[in-house]
Structures are given as C-alpha cells and as structure tokens.
Motif scaffolding. Structure first.
Motif, mmCIF file in Angstrom:
data_model
loop_
_atom_site.group_PDB
_atom_site.id
_atom_site.type_symbol
_atom_site.label_atom_id
_atom_site.label_comp_id
_atom_site.label_asym_id
_atom_site.label_seq_id
_atom_site.Cartn_x
_atom_site.Cartn_y
_atom_site.Cartn_z
ATOM 1 N N LEU A 378 16.854 -2.659 -13.576
ATOM 2 C CA LEU A 378 17.115 -2.264 -12.341
ATOM 3 C C LEU A 378 16.918 -0.740 -12.054
ATOM 4 O O LEU A 378 16.432 -0.317 -10.974
ATOM 5 N N ALA A 379 17.220 -0.146 -13.127
ATOM 6 C CA ALA A 379 16.799 1.378 -13.047
ATOM 7 C C ALA A 379 15.446 1.795 -12.864
ATOM 8 O O ALA A 379 15.005 2.609 -12.457
ATOM 9 N N VAL A 380 14.620 0.970 -13.668
ATOM 10 C CA VAL A 380 13.061 1.037 -13.295
ATOM 11 C C VAL A 380 12.625 0.841 -11.925
ATOM 12 O O VAL A 380 11.751 1.742 -11.535
ATOM 13 N N PHE A 381 13.179 -0.082 -11.310
ATOM 14 C CA PHE A 381 12.677 -0.605 -10.028
ATOM 15 C C PHE A 381 13.308 0.357 -9.074
ATOM 16 O O PHE A 381 12.563 0.669 -8.080
ATOM 17 N N CYS A 382 14.596 0.824 -9.104
ATOM 18 C CA CYS A 382 15.077 1.996 -8.298
ATOM 19 C C CYS A 382 14.423 3.176 -8.187
ATOM 20 O O CYS A 382 14.277 3.825 -7.425
ATOM 21 N N THR A 383 13.999 3.619 -9.566
ATOM 22 C CA THR A 383 12.984 4.775 -9.523
ATOM 23 C C THR A 383 11.803 4.474 -8.914
ATOM 24 O O THR A 383 11.376 5.563 -8.348
ATOM 25 N N TYR A 384 11.140 3.509 -8.742
ATOM 26 C CA TYR A 384 9.964 3.333 -8.125
ATOM 27 C C TYR A 384 10.194 3.127 -6.776
ATOM 28 O O TYR A 384 9.494 3.716 -5.827
ATOM 29 N N PHE A 385 11.232 2.740 -6.109
ATOM 30 C CA PHE A 385 11.775 2.569 -4.762
ATOM 31 C C PHE A 385 11.823 4.062 -4.359
ATOM 32 O O PHE A 385 11.347 4.351 -3.378
ATOM 33 N N VAL A 386 12.539 4.745 -5.111
ATOM 34 C CA VAL A 386 12.763 6.117 -4.542
ATOM 35 C C VAL A 386 11.684 6.949 -4.584
ATOM 36 O O VAL A 386 11.119 7.734 -3.536
ATOM 37 N N SER A 387 10.618 6.663 -5.557
ATOM 38 C CA SER A 387 9.322 7.472 -5.461
ATOM 39 C C SER A 387 8.510 7.021 -4.171
ATOM 40 O O SER A 387 7.669 7.823 -3.712
ATOM 41 N N CYS A 388 8.526 5.608 -3.944
ATOM 42 C CA CYS A 388 8.090 5.233 -2.694
ATOM 43 C C CYS A 388 8.347 6.041 -1.353
ATOM 44 O O CYS A 388 7.870 6.494 -0.564
ATOM 45 N N LEU A 389 9.912 5.951 -1.345
ATOM 46 C CA LEU A 389 10.493 6.751 -0.183
ATOM 47 C C LEU A 389 10.124 8.152 -0.146
ATOM 48 O O LEU A 389 9.908 8.870 0.983
ATOM 49 N N LEU A 390 9.834 8.900 -1.406
ATOM 50 C CA LEU A 390 9.552 10.117 -1.274
ATOM 51 C C LEU A 390 8.264 10.488 -0.487
ATOM 52 O O LEU A 390 7.821 11.370 -0.274
ATOM 53 N N HIS A 391 7.209 9.295 -0.919
ATOM 54 C CA HIS A 391 5.945 9.711 -0.198
ATOM 55 C C HIS A 391 5.749 9.546 1.230
ATOM 56 O O HIS A 391 4.667 9.496 1.947
ATOM 57 N N GLY A 392 6.993 8.781 1.890
ATOM 58 C CA GLY A 392 6.869 8.701 3.289
ATOM 59 C C GLY A 392 6.332 7.348 3.861
ATOM 60 O O GLY A 392 6.310 6.526 3.049
ATOM 61 N N MET A 393 5.525 7.307 4.815
ATOM 62 C CA MET A 393 5.098 6.115 5.501
ATOM 63 C C MET A 393 3.513 6.136 4.990
ATOM 64 O O MET A 393 2.842 6.418 5.800
ATOM 65 N N ASP A 394 3.494 5.518 3.749
ATOM 66 C CA ASP A 394 2.234 5.299 3.172
ATOM 67 C C ASP A 394 1.826 4.001 2.680
ATOM 68 O O ASP A 394 2.386 4.146 1.454
ATOM 69 N N LEU A 395 1.684 2.906 3.429
ATOM 70 C CA LEU A 395 1.641 1.543 2.914
ATOM 71 C C LEU A 395 0.785 1.368 1.445
ATOM 72 O O LEU A 395 1.240 0.727 0.581
ATOM 73 N N ARG A 396 -0.338 2.373 1.466
ATOM 74 C CA ARG A 396 -1.229 2.408 0.434
ATOM 75 C C ARG A 396 -0.522 2.525 -1.222
ATOM 76 O O ARG A 396 -0.727 2.034 -2.024
ATOM 77 N N ILE A 397 0.090 3.618 -0.831
ATOM 78 C CA ILE A 397 0.976 4.084 -2.005
ATOM 79 C C ILE A 397 1.995 3.266 -2.347
ATOM 80 O O ILE A 397 2.291 3.119 -3.447
ATOM 81 N N TYR A 398 2.621 2.681 -1.415
ATOM 82 C CA TYR A 398 3.743 1.516 -1.760
ATOM 83 C C TYR A 398 2.990 0.556 -2.530
ATOM 84 O O TYR A 398 3.594 0.135 -3.431
ATOM 85 N N LEU A 399 1.787 -0.182 -2.104
ATOM 86 C CA LEU A 399 1.281 -1.219 -2.879
ATOM 87 C C LEU A 399 0.949 -0.798 -4.124
ATOM 88 O O LEU A 399 1.020 -1.436 -5.163
ATOM 89 N N VAL A 400 0.357 0.426 -4.410
ATOM 90 C CA VAL A 400 0.059 0.934 -5.754
ATOM 91 C C VAL A 400 1.446 1.133 -6.497
ATOM 92 O O VAL A 400 1.164 0.780 -7.842
ATOM 93 N N LEU A 401 2.195 1.491 -6.069
ATOM 94 C CA LEU A 401 3.439 1.969 -7.054
ATOM 95 C C LEU A 401 4.373 0.673 -7.199
ATOM 96 O O LEU A 401 4.675 0.361 -8.484
ATOM 97 N N ILE A 402 4.373 -0.528 -6.376
ATOM 98 C CA ILE A 402 4.845 -1.542 -6.551
ATOM 99 C C ILE A 402 4.071 -2.372 -7.736
ATOM 100 O O ILE A 402 4.756 -3.115 -8.445
ATOM 101 N N SER A 403 2.864 -2.455 -7.225
ATOM 102 C CA SER A 403 2.081 -3.034 -8.314
ATOM 103 C C SER A 403 1.962 -2.255 -9.824
ATOM 104 O O SER A 403 2.153 -3.281 -10.981
#
Length: 518
Positions: A378-403
């Motif tokens: 849970l801590a791992v995926f919450c960390t990735y989720f917050v990192s996604c949010l910090l990058h703003g609206m960029d779907l490409r980065i979301y896909l990279v971070l989730i992957s």
C-alpha cells in the motif's frame, strides 16, 4: 519515472542497518532539448555522400555528419542557457560570503533577500513575464502555510490544497498549454518545498518552530540553486547553507566535471542518439526504441548535471546520506546505475535522488506504519500515486509511473522469493559483500571457477537485460509531446503495438510467477 519503495526483510545480516536498501520509486523531471520550431540539428539536411545506411562505414559516416552539423549549435545553446545561471549562483554566493564576514552577524534577513533577488533574476531569464504568475502562486502558498497553526491536520490540508491548486490552475486557468510544462516543473519543486516545510514544522503533532517569516520563506522558495531546475531541499538544509563553507577551489574542482558532463549529455541527446535511431530505423525496432529513449534519458541527465553545477556554485547541500561525490558534489541522479541497472527498482531509485528522499520521508514512511506485506505494498502504490499527482496533468507520465510500479514491485517480490528459495544472491538489492551477505550462493563467497558463481552472475545479468528492455520500452513514451499525433507511426502506442505490449506482459507474469512459487 519514479521511485519504487519496498522494504520487507533486509538482505543484510545487520538488520539494524538504516533502510538504505529501500526500493523506491523516481521522477521524470524536466527535459532539455530543442523545441518543435527549432531545427533538428542531427539530421543536417540531406546526408551527403553515398551512405547506404548499413554497415560500420555507413554508421561512422552518418555519426560524423551528425556531429559536424549538431555539436556546435548544441554547445552554443548550452552556453546561452547555462552561463547566466551559474554566474548568478556564484554572485549570490559571493555576496552572502561578504555579508557573513562581518564581525557580528545580527540578522539573516539580508541573506534571504540576496537569495530571493538572485532567484528572481534567474527565473526572469528562464520564464520571462510568467514569473509574475509564479510569484502569485508563492504568495498563495505562504497564506496556506498559516494552516500549520492547526497542527498536523493543517499540514495534511496544506498538502492537499497545494497539489490540488496545481491541477486547478492547469485545467481551468492556463490556456496556453505549451507554456505550462516548464512552469509545472518549477511549481512542482515549490509544492514539494511547501509540503516538506509543513510536515517538518508539525512533527509529533506540535509546532516545533515558528513559521518562517516572509523573507526567509521567499529566500527558501526562490533560492537560485534550486528554483529553476530543482532539486528539492528542505528548509533546514537551506538554512544550514546560507553561509558558504566550502572553499572556492573545491567548488571549481567540482564545477568543471559537471559542466563537461552537461555538454556530453546534450550532445548525446541532440546528436548521437537521434542519429543512431535514424540509422537503425530499417533494421531493429528495439534499437530504435532504445536510442529514442536514450535521447530522453540524456536530456534528464543534462538537467541533473546542470542542477548539480548550480548546487556546487551556490555551495548548497542536499538532504539525506550518501548522496555526495568527491568529484561531482551533491548527486541529483546516477546515470551509471540507470544505464546498467541491477534491477528496475535500483534504476528508478537513481533517477532523481532528492525526490526519492522526499517521497520516502513524507509519503512512504508515514503510510508504512508496520512491516506487514500488505501495508508495504500500500505504501509503495501510494508513493507512486502522489508522484503522479505532483507531475500534474500528463497522462504519459502516469502510464510510465503506473507501469514502473507494477514492474518494479513484481520483480522485487519475485527476486526476493527466488533468493530465499535458492539461497542465492539474486535479490533486487546490490550484494552487500562477503561479510554481510546472508546467502550461501553469493559470488563474493565463491571462486570464479565454481558453477554457482557463474549461475548467480548470469541470473543477475538476465535481470539487468530485462531492466534495460523495460527502460527502452517505457522511455520512448516521453519522446513526443502528446499521446497521439497525426501520423500513427509517431504515437508511442505504435511502438508498444510493434512490441506486442511485451513489457507489460512480462511485468504481469512476474507477479503471477511470484504468487506461484510463494
């Protein structure tokens, strides 16, 4: 990319060792390169001569042509971009040093004002009139800091509002989307500073120190060492470095190699990688992906080396331990561990070291309140989720971070289980050495002529090759400006389709194999 945070049992015998081997997640920060309107220097128009595009001679001739038409413009571009920033940081350091040499240093306010003024000039050079918007957002941030009077709950509210304001601005207020990516990177660092300041001041549920005054706040937010390219530094680290301590000779010795590496990185990004990608376009799709992704990575390395040069020029140190080199000074990234990674998690830990420290300290650690596996995941995926949010609206980065979160977590779990099952040093973490490695089949404990020595080496080499493949597969996403373009062959989805989404299938398969053997 972002950090992979994972911490179960240590791979060391000394289990009381501080969690240096936490597998974390990484941030795809800023990119340096040519805009769409600029000439693609590496092409140099039509290549002259009879180059058939195949063979060593054809490759050598194409690289030579690329370097001749690309290096000089790239060097001029780097010089115009780098020199004013370095001069401003050196000037700020000199003025702070002169002021601090007074017999009685009665007030730090002039030092804060010097940092603020130099930072404003640097940002004016970088973003022009849009600096007014950044000042407005900084003023809003200082107002939000007053929420800290509510204690820890105020810090939580500050974090939510800080990240939420970035989304609100991007979605509703800013119309010129082409201008936002550069501002987003600057504002992301400001948001990280605000959030860290909020949590540091409300440690243990009590306000441990006064909220900084407006001058101290502005000096921290707009310090020339970190305001344009980052990286994040805590308020405490900023205060410790207000008065320079290192000698000018040490700084110069560290500044020169950082500057040379900046030139090397931008040359590879603008010239070499692009030329190699073009050369292999008709022979190997993987090599095209690899060289295109290398162009993205070396753009990031340029920013990292440039940020390190600014830190050295300002005599600013980073938070955390083990992130300073005698040769380069404070390390923002470790390209040598990215290009030849032991594992995906080791790769992403090295991408942006200060952001790794920020995520580990303020996101991963609070969520991981115990050592249970479910809480760790849970801590791992919450960390990735917050990192996604910090990058703003960029779907490409979301896909990279989730992957990455899936690939890195699956690989870490599988290799840990295999290491225990086979009693072999094949976990995602680097072998700690003969005296501390807990596994019997460890290369440091075996002779090179033994079978187990080579089996462990080959297994780790296979995982390194897999990490390099994932790196190329995901990195090509960030080459373009959008998810889709007019020509479907220019979409990153086309590259993934050509590969049959193999990297994602491998990532899911690692989880399935882990569940099977566990």
């Amino acid at each position: 990319m972002d950090y992979q945070y994972f911490e179960e049992e240590s791979d060391y015998i000394d289990l009381d060792e501080e969690d240096d081997d936490e597998e974390t997640a990484v941030d795809l920060d800023y990119r340096f390169g040519k805009s769409d309107e600029e000439e693609d220097y590496y092409l140099g128009g039509e290549l002259e001569g009879d180059v058939d595009g195949h063979g060593i001679l054809g490759l050598a001739e194409r690289l030579l042509e690329s370097l001749q038409t690309c290096v000089e413009p790239s060097l001029v571009q780097v010089l115009q971009y780098v020199a004013p920033m370095l001069l401003l940081c050196l000037l700020c350091r000199l003025l702070c040093l002169l002021y601090s040499q007074r017999k009685r240093l009665t007030s730090l306010t002039p030092l804060h004002l010097l940092h603020f003024a130099c930072g404003l000039i640097l940002l004016q050079f970088s973003v022009g009139y849009r600096l007014l918007l950044l000042l407005l957002l900084a003023a809003v941030g200082y107002i939000l800091l007053q929420l800290l009077r509510l204690g820890r709950r105020g810090a939580h509210i500050l974090a939510v509002l800080t990240i939420g304001s970035q989304f609100l601005y991007e979605l509703l207020l800013w119309r010129r989307r082409s201008d936002w990516p550069q501002l987003r990177g600057i504002q992301m660092v400001v948001n990280m500073k605000l959030i860290s300041l909020g949590y540091d001041l409300t440690t243990s549920g009590q306000l441990q120190a006064r909220i900084p005054g407006p001058f101290a706040y502005l000096g921290y937010i707009y310090s020339p060492a970190t305001c344009a390219l980052g990286p994040w530094v805590s308020f405490g680290s900023y205060m410790d470095c207000l008065v320079p301590r290192n000698s000018w000779l040490v700084s110069l010795r560290r500044l020169v190699p950082n500057a040379l590496l900046c030139v090397l990185a931008v040359t590879v990004s603008n010239c070499v990688a692009a030329a190699l990608s073009d050369f292999f376009s008709d022979s190997s799709h993987f090599l095209v992906m690899y060289w295109d992704a290398l162009s993205v990575r070396t753009s990031h390395y340029f920013v990292g080396f440039m940020a390190q040069a600014l830190l050295v020029a300002s005599d600013q140190r980073l938070d955390g331990a083990g992130i300073e080199s005698d040769l380069l000074g404070p390390l923002v990234s470790r390209p040598w561990l990215i290009e030849w990674p032991r594992s995906i998690s080791a790769l992403v830990r090295s991408w942006n070291i200060p952001m790794h420290e920020w995520l580990k300290r303020y996101i991963y650690a609070p969520f991981k309140v115990n050592s249970s596996r479910s809480r760790t995941v849970l801590a791992v995926f919450c960390t990735y989720f917050v990192s996604c949010l910090l990058h703003g609206m960029d779907l490409r980065i979301y896909l990279v971070l989730i992957s990455l979160s899936i690939f890195a977590e699956g690989e870490s779990l599988l290799r840990r289980q295999l290491a225990i099952f086979l009693d072999a040093c094949i976990s995602a973490n680097v072998c700690p050495g003969k005296e501390r490695c807990r596994y019997g089949n460890c290369p440091s404990k075996r002779r090179w002529s033994s079978v187990s020595y080579w089996l462990v080496r080959i297994t780790n080499l296979a995982f390194t090759a897999l990490a390099i493949y994932h790196l190329a597969y995901l990195g090509v996403v960030l080459l373009g400006e959008s998810l889709e373009s007019g020509d479907e062959t220019e979409s990153f989805l086309w590259h993934w389709q050509q590969e049959g989404y193999l990297s994602h299938y491998i990532g899911v398969a690692t989880f399935v194999l882990y569940l099977f053997i566990s």
